[in-house]
Design an enzyme around this catalytic site. Structure first.
Site, PDB file in Angstrom:
ATOM      1  N   HIS A 120       1.102  -1.079   0.006  1.00 54.38           N
ATOM      2  CA  HIS A 120       0.229  -0.034  -0.094  1.00 54.38           C
ATOM      3  C   HIS A 120       0.823   1.215  -0.147  1.00 54.38           C
ATOM      4  O   HIS A 120       2.176   1.191   0.234  1.00 54.38           O
ATOM      5  CB  HIS A 120      -0.832   0.018   1.080  1.00 54.38           C
ATOM      6  N   GLU A 164       0.669   3.849   2.000  1.00 53.09           N
ATOM      7  CA  GLU A 164       1.307   4.212   3.212  1.00 53.09           C
ATOM      8  C   GLU A 164       2.510   3.356   3.681  1.00 53.09           C
ATOM      9  O   GLU A 164       3.458   3.879   4.241  1.00 53.09           O
ATOM     10  CB  GLU A 164       0.219   4.263   4.259  1.00 53.09           C
ATOM     11  N   CYS A 224      -6.190   1.432   5.539  1.00 49.13           N
ATOM     12  CA  CYS A 224      -6.697   0.142   5.986  1.00 49.13           C
ATOM     13  C   CYS A 224      -6.273  -0.243   7.114  1.00 49.13           C
ATOM     14  O   CYS A 224      -5.306   0.352   7.999  1.00 49.13           O
ATOM     15  CB  CYS A 224      -6.437  -0.935   4.957  1.00 49.13           C
ATOM     16  N   CYS A 271      -2.256  -0.517   7.576  1.00 52.49           N
ATOM     17  CA  CYS A 271      -1.480   0.659   7.280  1.00 52.49           C
ATOM     18  C   CYS A 271      -1.871   1.326   8.716  1.00 52.49           C
ATOM     19  O   CYS A 271      -1.039   2.182   9.064  1.00 52.49           O
ATOM     20  CB  CYS A 271      -2.138   1.237   6.009  1.00 52.49           C
TER      21      CYS A 271
END
Length: 159
Positions: A84, A86, A112, A115
């Site tokens: 991801h 992040e 999410c 993260c």
């Protein structure tokens, strides 16, 4: 001779979110393009977009594992070839020895749960997001950890 009026100077939140949007354009994910920018004292420390690890074929080249397995959005995050945005922003800061403690992260989408946990343990104190994402546990944990979460209006000029 008259001079043209310069365009309005964006505020910091708009500036950094615009950069996160540009970072997202580098994404190699077929499903969703996400960008993240980590900032401290109005200085950019790190950026990240979602995509496969370095040296691994991009999903744009080999196809989406999640699509192949019919995995709905928001479920089974571990069944994905990519990282991801992040995660990549946090990893890039660590890779280059940049402390992000007490900084903030601008994300084009709400983090999410995976993260969110990384953001909490990385010592970030603020999460600024453009678009919501249906992950109630991530929202709860960010709040419980005392992180300030700001959701920017999608079109501030219209409000």
């Amino acid at each position: 001779m008259t001079s043209a009026t310069p365009p309005a100077r964006p505020d910091w939140q708009t500036y950094f979110m615009d950069i996160a949007n540009l970072v997202a354009s580098r994404s190699t994910c077929i499903r969703r393009q996400v960008g993240a920018v980590i900032v401290k004292d109005n200085r950019i420390l790190s950026t990240g977009y979602n995509g496969t690890p370095t040296g691994i074929r991009h999903c744009l080249e080999r196809g989406c594992l999640r699509d192949e397995l019919n995995i709905p959005s928001g479920q089974r995050h571990e069944l994905c070839r990519g990282l991801h945005a992040e995660q990549n922003a946090i990893i890039q800061a660590a890779y280059h020895g940049v402390s992000i403690e007490a900084g903030g992260i601008y994300c084009t989408n709400q983090p999410c749960i995976i993260c969110a946990k990384m953001i909490i343990n990385a010592g970030l104190k603020k999460v600024i997001i453009r678009d919501a994402y249906p992950d109630e546990l991530a929202t709860e944990m960010l709040a419980e950890a005392g992180l300030k979460v700001v959701v920017l209006a999608e079109n501030p000029a219209a409000s």
